[in-house]
Design an enzyme around this catalytic site. Sequence first.
Site, PDB file in Angstrom:
ATOM      1  N   CYS A 402       0.825  -1.211   0.000  1.00 29.77           N
ATOM      2  CA  CYS A 402       0.000   0.000   0.000  1.00 29.77           C
ATOM      3  C   CYS A 402       0.856   1.257   0.000  1.00 29.77           C
ATOM      4  CB  CYS A 402      -0.938  -0.010   1.201  1.00 29.77           C
ATOM      5  SG  CYS A 402      -0.106  -0.129   2.797  1.00 29.77           S
ATOM      6  N   HIS A 540      -1.860   1.527   7.328  1.00 34.80           N
ATOM      7  CA  HIS A 540      -2.214   1.379   5.924  1.00 34.80           C
ATOM      8  C   HIS A 540      -2.048   2.734   5.253  1.00 34.80           C
ATOM      9  CE1 HIS A 540      -4.128  -0.118   2.348  1.00 34.80           C
ATOM     10  NE2 HIS A 540      -5.112   0.761   2.435  1.00 34.80           N
ATOM     11  N   ASN A 560      -7.957   4.631  -2.298  1.00 37.92           N
ATOM     12  CA  ASN A 560      -7.361   3.429  -1.721  1.00 37.92           C
ATOM     13  C   ASN A 560      -6.750   2.570  -2.831  1.00 37.92           C
ATOM     14  OD1 ASN A 560      -6.610   1.675   0.298  1.00 37.92           O
ATOM     15  ND2 ASN A 560      -8.623   0.781   0.581  1.00 37.92           N
TER      16      ASN A 560
END
Length: 592
Positions: A402, A540, A560
Amino acid sequence: MAATAAILFLVYLFNLSSGYVLIDDNENLDEILTLPSEYSIKAERIDLIADLKLPMELWYSTEINRSRVDVYDGMVKRYYYWGEDGAMGSDGTVYMAYPKWTEKEGHTIFCSKTDMYQETPVDAFPAEEEYVYADDMYIASFTRGFIFEQWLPTSGSDIERCRQVLQYLIQMVPNAENVDTSKTYHEGQTVDVWKFTEDDDDTRKELVLYSHRTERGEDVPVQIEKKEFNTMLGSLEKHVIFNYDQFNPLFCEEDVDAEKEGLCEWTPDDFEGHMKMLHPAFHNDLGVAFNSFKKHHARNYQNKKEHDMRRDIFHKNWKFVVDHNRQNLGFKLALNHLSDLTPAERAHMSGGRRSPNPSATVPFPHSERQVGDIVTQIPEEYDMRLQGIISPVKNQDKCGSCWTFATAAAVEGALARLDGRILDLSEQSIIDCTWEGVCEGCNGGWPKEALKHIMKHGIPLEEDYGGYLNENGYCHLENVTEVFKIRGFTLVTPLSVSAMKVALYKYGPVIVTIQNNDAFNFYRSGVFYDPTCVDDYVGHAITIVGYGSRDGTDYWIVKNSYGEQWGEDGYMLLSSSNNNCFVLDEPYYPVV
């Protein structure tokens, strides 16, 4: 008083609940569980963890391959047909009738139907293949109609001691003098006890079934108790009781005729359409839902053990989603491609880490006073997607990358602000080539280190470097002719909503690292606010591409890296209140 003390001591000694205690020897009984193939019955499902009770009525027939489940006195009805060709040639069709309210028509009954992919009928009784007849000494106590159990050694001395204790306790219970201590009783009728136990890694599942044998030789469950333990933590994570009543072996075909509900409209033959028709409280709906999930996400598991493990994870997450949505907390959750992953697998995807010493190469150019002046002059809402400078959403899959996707997205947005070109930069190059210090590719890394790497070595286009591998690969930047570098990166004033808005409007996108949890993973829509976020080292990395307000609640627009099937086409509206999930702890933007 002495007798009372003795009773309390003995109850404590054997770890039994209050009430009278009975022994079940159950000798000379057929030890094969034979469940009825046709019936109607009433039931209630009690979730002792969630403190929820669901009243149900069920009809079931293997003769005509149909079943029906009503909840809340028929408020919602589900009909299951097997062997009938659905719209897509499936195993059958599920019909659902439920009330619908409009301002024009008020309440009407709406019926919808969809294809069903499951080989076996929906049965009211969960028939585990490995139920074992309880022929050991069994201690059962009754408290408020619930049965709790404890298995004891069956040596001669223990048996005799337990008999003496139990006989004494029974004598102290009013109206219990005629109870036969060689049988187990439930609601005044003799029952047989069956048990199923399964251990898998750090999970232990226990099912106890109490059944009454009819004159037809069928075992009719009167209660089923399910427990699921986390053996690593020593915690009880699932405790559900099904109580059954008013069993009727006579079956009327009209009771399972969905046509009486009127014209039923087809819903889309996809996972989302199926989930609207099913409910996690019905154990047989689980098979339908999980089969649809596997088809939708092209899942192929190695063996039955993994299949069953993934199904149980899916079921747990399904209940979590349903329980959340019924609370109306301002945002909705939905099952997605993460629904069969273990917590460890989902945690592995959260590879963005916050630096213990946040720093930048270019200072944030505005003082707190200047930020206060600027924020009054910029728009109340700003969305970079509408400016045409944000690249499409990507999917990092199971790699903990990520931090590379958030960084690449921010650099793509900064370059697009400069010359209007939307580039597709290579996250794989950051995974492969940024191993200085603490970064470990698919095992996680720091966005700050990724920005340092791009300053020094640059980042190529994906088409030049090669596609995303979802794995750690060999670094081959030397084979790429063109890379894009940044001049530096800036740390936005931490914990400042106004500074973040200014940074987004004038310089963004902005990279942040948040603490994500199950609610985040299964986010679907609405403004996300979760006060349960925990500030630990696991994080994250995401990209903030704007801000706005909905119904008086301010939010950040989050891009995202879970693909477009997650959230609102890959995006989330994240509440900007109270530094939600620590979003403002360490925000960076690249300087080009």
